[in-house]
Design an enzyme around this catalytic site. Structure first.
Site, PDB file in Angstrom:
ATOM      1  N   LYS A 180      -7.185   0.700   2.832  1.00 51.59           N
ATOM      2  CA  LYS A 180      -6.507   1.492   3.430  1.00 51.59           C
ATOM      3  C   LYS A 180      -6.777   1.526   4.958  1.00 51.59           C
ATOM      4  O   LYS A 180      -7.116   0.793   5.358  1.00 51.59           O
ATOM      5  CB  LYS A 180      -6.999   3.090   2.837  1.00 51.59           C
ATOM      6  CG  LYS A 180      -6.425   3.306   1.511  1.00 51.59           C
ATOM      7  CD  LYS A 180      -5.097   3.104   1.111  1.00 51.59           C
ATOM      8  CE  LYS A 180      -4.832   3.437  -0.375  1.00 51.59           C
ATOM      9  NZ  LYS A 180      -5.333   2.213  -1.361  1.00 51.59           N
TER      10      LYS A 180
HETATM   11  C1  LIG Z   1      -0.544   6.107  -3.006  1.00 56.23           C
HETATM   12  C2  LIG Z   1      -2.008   6.389  -3.453  1.00 56.23           C
HETATM   13  N1  LIG Z   1      -2.511   7.228  -3.787  1.00 56.23           N
HETATM   14  C3  LIG Z   1      -3.916   7.390  -4.471  1.00 56.23           C
HETATM   15  C4  LIG Z   1      -4.556   6.166  -4.398  1.00 56.23           C
HETATM   16  C5  LIG Z   1      -6.018   6.224  -5.044  1.00 56.23           C
HETATM   17  O1  LIG Z   1      -6.985   6.211  -4.057  1.00 56.23           O
HETATM   18  P1  LIG Z   1      -8.473   5.803  -4.415  1.00 56.23           P
HETATM   19  O2  LIG Z   1      -8.748   4.640  -4.876  1.00 56.23           O
HETATM   20  O3  LIG Z   1      -9.150   6.210  -3.432  1.00 56.23           O
HETATM   21  O4  LIG Z   1      -8.702   6.843  -5.393  1.00 56.23           O
HETATM   22  C6  LIG Z   1      -4.081   4.922  -3.923  1.00 56.23           C
HETATM   23  C7  LIG Z   1      -5.148   3.870  -4.170  1.00 56.23           C
HETATM   24  O5  LIG Z   1      -4.515   2.703  -3.872  1.00 56.23           O
HETATM   25  C8  LIG Z   1      -2.714   4.898  -3.490  1.00 56.23           C
HETATM   26  O6  LIG Z   1      -2.153   3.854  -3.147  1.00 56.23           O
END
Ligand SMILES: Cc1ncc(COP(=O)(O)O)c(C=O)c1O
Length: 369
Positions: A180
């Site tokens: 990210k």
């Molecule tokens: C659009 C989106 N939402 C949520 C997430 C979930 O993130 P996390 O890995 O921090 O739980 C991701 C992870 O790739 C994502 O791309």
């Protein structure tokens, strides 16, 4: 090998991690407090909490809204799996709708048509390059008295008009996964609508524990454990300071992509020219068959030339979980087209303009061949 995503961790950050490790206070502590303060400042002073992932933040967001069995949550068929999974996990029903092709934003006309007396919330996902019509989203939510949980995992640093995502609206969740815009290794954040809701997050992220006046503990709600370690948090504190630089670098690389991407027929590039958008990914749609390829063979050809790629995302309604709710092929043509044609090209703050030129040259060569 050029990876499609990677974090940039400088020597100061590594030293800060070493200092936390040597301090013997490595679980939740002062660095979590500092990261939450700094994040809240970046979200226009709104109540902000850090957690172990965006997925956990989304689960807690649904719980904060009191969503559970019998409730419906409307979400986009084109997103990462977290929204669908967390809606199911809290016992509610995911109701899918399609999205727009260029912005990938949830289709608000379809949202409105999907509202029933059981609908409690809308859970849209924001994509890099352009947000959907946020004013229309919130007007719709207000008309129908629905909560909004914005999946902002990909857009930390993007603005709607003069306000940063997370700095307005209802609830927003962010991800600090290494792919990210900034990282805490694993981690995420939630911005909620009030201090009372933030207190509920405090409860929900740590066993539901409430301290009693006699120093013993009560469990007010049966809750899980989502608190961030101070080792992760100190990385976040350093990353957040560097985020503006990361975003400038990412935006410059995206400009270069727009300049150098080969003029391939049928290709759909991300939205261009919207001011103050953060660029977590550069997603392109390609009709592979027209070039004698499948996506798999195209990605393998890039990989052979040292270019890593990603894929964001499959269509949620066509996963085994989604189909379990009765969804079938052809229901959401745009989400399904994106799922078939999308490829994520390398984009991260450690890349150079020459790296982008190389990716574009390799893409041109593969599609010509
Ligand atoms: C659009 C989106 N939402 C949520 C997430 C979930 O993130 P996390 O890995 O921090 O739980 C991701 C992870 O790739 C994502 O791309």
């Amino acid at each position: 090998m050029l990876k499609f995503a990677q974090p940039q961790l400088d020597e100061d950050t590594i030293q800060a991690v070493a200092a936390v490790l040597r301090s013997n206070w490595i679980a939740t502590g002062p660095n979590v407090t500092e990261l939450e303060r700094a994040l809240s400042e970046s979200f226009s002073g709104r109540p902000s909490r850090v957690l172990t992932s965006a997925t956990g933040a989304m689960e807690i967001a649904l719980q904060v809204c009191g969503i559970g069995p019998g409730d419906e949550v409307i979400t986009s068929a084109q997103s990462f799996f977290s929204a669908m999974n967390m809606i199911v996990k809290v016992g509610a029903t995911p109701v899918f709708v399609d999205c727009e092709l260029h912005t990938r934003a949830i289709d608000l006309a379809q949202v409105e048509a999907a509202i029933t007396p059981r609908t409690k919330a809308i859970m849209p996902t924001h994509f890099p390059g352009a947000l959907g019509d946020i004013d229309a989203l919130y007007a719709l939510a207000k008309r129908h008295q629905l909560r909004v949980i914005e999946d902002a995992a990909l857009v930390q640093g993007s603005y709607w008009k003069d306000q940063p995502v997370g700095g307005f609206g209802d609830i927003a969740t962010f991800s600090f996964h290494p792919n990210k815009n900034m990282t805490t290794i694993e981690g995420g954040a939630i911005v909620v609508a009030s201090e009372d809701e933030a207190k509920l997050v405090d409860l929900l992220r740590f066993h539901g524990i409430k301290r009693l006046p006699d120093d013993t503990r009560d469990v007010a709600v049966a809750a899980g454990k989502f608190n961030m370690s101070d080792v992760s948090a100190v990385i976040g504190v350093h990353q957040l300071k560097q985020l503006p630089r990361f975003l400038v670098q990412r935006a410059a690389l995206v400009e270069r992509y727009f300049e150098k991407f080969p003029p391939v027929p049928g290709v759909v590039l991300p939205p261009q020219g919207v001011p103050r958008q953060s660029w977590n990914m550069f997603n392109v749609l390609i009709p592979y068959e027209q070039f004698g390829h499948t996506r798999k063979s195209f990605r393998a050809a890039l990989q052979e030339q040292g270019v890593g790629t990603g894929m964001s995302y499959e269509a949620c309604h066509l996963t085994t979980v989604g189909r379990g709710y009765g969804y079938t092929d052809g229901q959401f043509p745009i989400a399904e087209r994106i799922a078939r044609e999308t490829v994520t090209l390398p984009l991260h703050a450690s890349m150079t303009a020459e790296d982008v030129d190389h990716v574009c040259a390799v893409v041109a060569q593969i599609l010509k061949a």
